[in-house]
Motif scaffolding. Structure first.
Motif, PDB file in Angstrom:
ATOM      1  N   ARG A   1      -9.374  -1.587   6.453  1.00 44.24           N
ATOM      2  CA  ARG A   1      -9.257  -1.545   4.994  1.00 44.24           C
ATOM      3  C   ARG A   1      -9.023  -2.956   4.446  1.00 44.24           C
ATOM      4  O   ARG A   1      -9.566  -3.318   3.386  1.00 44.24           O
ATOM      5  N   GLN A   2      -8.232  -3.749   5.149  1.00 35.02           N
ATOM      6  CA  GLN A   2      -8.029  -5.133   4.730  1.00 35.02           C
ATOM      7  C   GLN A   2      -9.352  -5.901   4.752  1.00 35.02           C
ATOM      8  O   GLN A   2      -9.647  -6.670   3.840  1.00 35.02           O
TER       9      GLN A   2
ATOM     10  N   ALA B   1     -13.823  -8.529  -2.489  1.00 34.08           N
ATOM     11  CA  ALA B   1     -12.982  -9.323  -3.381  1.00 34.08           C
ATOM     12  C   ALA B   1     -13.766  -9.992  -4.502  1.00 34.08           C
ATOM     13  O   ALA B   1     -13.293 -10.089  -5.630  1.00 34.08           O
TER      14      ALA B   1
ATOM     15  N   THR C   1     -14.606   0.943   5.169  1.00 32.19           N
ATOM     16  CA  THR C   1     -13.512   1.143   6.122  1.00 32.19           C
ATOM     17  C   THR C   1     -13.940   2.074   7.246  1.00 32.19           C
ATOM     18  O   THR C   1     -13.663   1.818   8.424  1.00 32.19           O
TER      19      THR C   1
ATOM     20  N   ASN D   1     -11.495  -4.747   1.773  1.00 30.20           N
ATOM     21  CA  ASN D   1     -11.023  -5.344   0.525  1.00 30.20           C
ATOM     22  C   ASN D   1     -11.432  -6.813   0.427  1.00 30.20           C
ATOM     23  O   ASN D   1     -11.763  -7.309  -0.656  1.00 30.20           O
ATOM     24  N   HIS D   2     -11.426  -7.503   1.565  1.00 28.26           N
ATOM     25  CA  HIS D   2     -11.832  -8.906   1.575  1.00 28.26           C
ATOM     26  C   HIS D   2     -13.314  -9.039   1.223  1.00 28.26           C
ATOM     27  O   HIS D   2     -13.721  -9.904   0.436  1.00 28.26           O
TER      28      HIS D   2
ATOM     29  N   GLN E   1     -14.907 -15.642  -4.311  1.00 26.03           N
ATOM     30  CA  GLN E   1     -14.645 -15.355  -2.904  1.00 26.03           C
ATOM     31  C   GLN E   1     -15.460 -16.245  -1.977  1.00 26.03           C
ATOM     32  O   GLN E   1     -15.036 -16.578  -0.885  1.00 26.03           O
TER      33      GLN E   1
ATOM     34  N   MET F   1       0.841  -1.192   0.000  1.00 25.28           N
ATOM     35  CA  MET F   1       0.000   0.000   0.000  1.00 25.28           C
ATOM     36  C   MET F   1       0.880   1.247   0.000  1.00 25.28           C
ATOM     37  O   MET F   1       1.763   1.387   0.840  1.00 25.28           O
TER      38      MET F   1
ATOM     39  N   PRO G   1     -14.767   1.031  -0.803  1.00 26.60           N
ATOM     40  CA  PRO G   1     -13.746   0.701   0.206  1.00 26.60           C
ATOM     41  C   PRO G   1     -13.655   1.745   1.309  1.00 26.60           C
ATOM     42  O   PRO G   1     -13.517   1.406   2.487  1.00 26.60           O
TER      43      PRO G   1
END
Length: 336
Positions: free
Chosen positions: A324-325, A332, A229, A328-329, A182, A1, A225
């Motif tokens: 944020r991770q 996905a 987040t 994103n998951h 996913q 990132m 996102p």
């Protein structure tokens, strides 16, 4: 990132995220290599951060920054890549990133000159696409009862299924997303009841909110996102640092940014009778514990916490990266 780091942040290394192996600190073009900045960069390098110099132009004032550079980003529309400066960077084993590469000839020339990273329209140009989904604001009265039902621990699968059936477009998109890579299962998901049984209400809640906000609109997809987040950060703060309901905090964070995505102003959105008074007051006046959480997250997003302690900033940075991770998951499988 890549993490844009203005001078005020660079000279306080204790404020930086702790996950150095996941972060490229991008030193902005306005930063010069004075003694304070050099000292800070030396400390950051010792901690394992990768350092990138953005839109770098070599001058006597910026030359000291080269000692710490792992990546140099160069605007090829503004800079002559034939210059001797390029050879100097390569002699230092610095990775070169070409920005604004718009055609094959530019790409080939930059590659021959030693650039190994590229950005620009050469790879893809933005395109408009026709919206095929419903507009969330138009179906808000049908959607909010569904969200509220999913947050109710006593709700039954049958009740959720009946509410979903009132939103046929949402059902179609939910099935499509549930069958993406996913969430893929050995047996394809073919019905709403099947989806409920396999995913469970908690995950379904997040997926439905994501689908409602996206609306198949390019601008909404870009904002998703950030919105998710923000919501997750509010939830995490409520769970660990404030006396507030984490579910309500998630909803407040979500709705604080969702208005434009639903084609409504925040004031219009808050007129909906299905919102609790606590959430409405937090959104409009930043009142109560939820309001404090919202204000803190929004100030963090705009880097306006200069009076906060290094410990507090470090905690918020960690929360941000974790959230944020997670976002994103969640997203996905969205575009498959």
């Amino acid at each position: 990132m890549f993490f844009n780091a203005p001078r005020d942040w660079l000279i306080k290394p204790e404020l930086m995220p702790h996950e150095s192996e996941r972060i490229v600190l991008e030193v902005l073009e306005s930063v010069q290599g004075d003694a304070e900045v050099v000292s800070a960069l030396r400390e950051l390098k010792s901690r394992g951060y990768t350092i990138a110099l953005d839109d770098f132009v070599l001058t006597p004032q910026t030359r000291p920054l080269l000692e710490f550079a792992d990546i140099i980003k160069i605007d090829v529309l503004e800079t002559d890549v034939r210059s001797a400066d390029i050879d100097h960077y390569l002699s230092r084993d610095i990775t070169l990133l070409a920005e604004k590469v718009e055609d094959w000839e530019t790409y080939e020339y930059c590659r021959e000159r030693g650039f190994t990273l590229f950005q620009g329209y050469f790879y893809a140009r933005p395109t408009a696409r026709k919206s095929t989904a419903f507009r969330g604001g138009h179906n808000l009265r049908a959607q909010l009862p569904l969200i509220n039902a999913l947050k109710n621990p006593q709700v039954t699968f049958h009740e959720v299924e009946q509410l979903l059936k009132q939103n046929p477009d949402l059902c179609v998109r939910l099935l499509r997303m549930a069958n993406s890579a996913q969430f893929r299962r050995a047996v394809p998901i073919t019905s709403i009841k099947h989806t409920l049984n396999l995913l469970g209400l908690n995950r379904l809640h997040t997926l439905i909110i994501t689908l409602m906000l996206a609306n198949d609109e390019p601008t909404s997809l870009v904002q998703l996102p950030e919105v998710l987040t923000c919501a997750a950060m509010c939830e995490k703060l409520a769970s660990h640092d404030f006396k507030a309901d984490p579910d309500a905090a998630f909803m407040a964070g979500l709705l604080s940014k969702a208005g434009p995505m639903l084609g409504m102003s925040l004031e219009e959105f808050c007129e909906e009778p299905l919102l609790s008074v606590e959430i409405r007051d937090a959104l409009i006046d930043h009142a109560g514990e939820l309001g404090k959480i919202l204000r803190l997250v929004h100030m963090f997003e705009h880097a306006k916490l200069r009076k906060a302690s290094p410990k507090s900033i470090a905690k918020l940075n960690t929360y941000f990266l974790e959230c944020r991770q997670w976002a994103n998951h969640v997203l996905a499988g969205f575009e498959e």
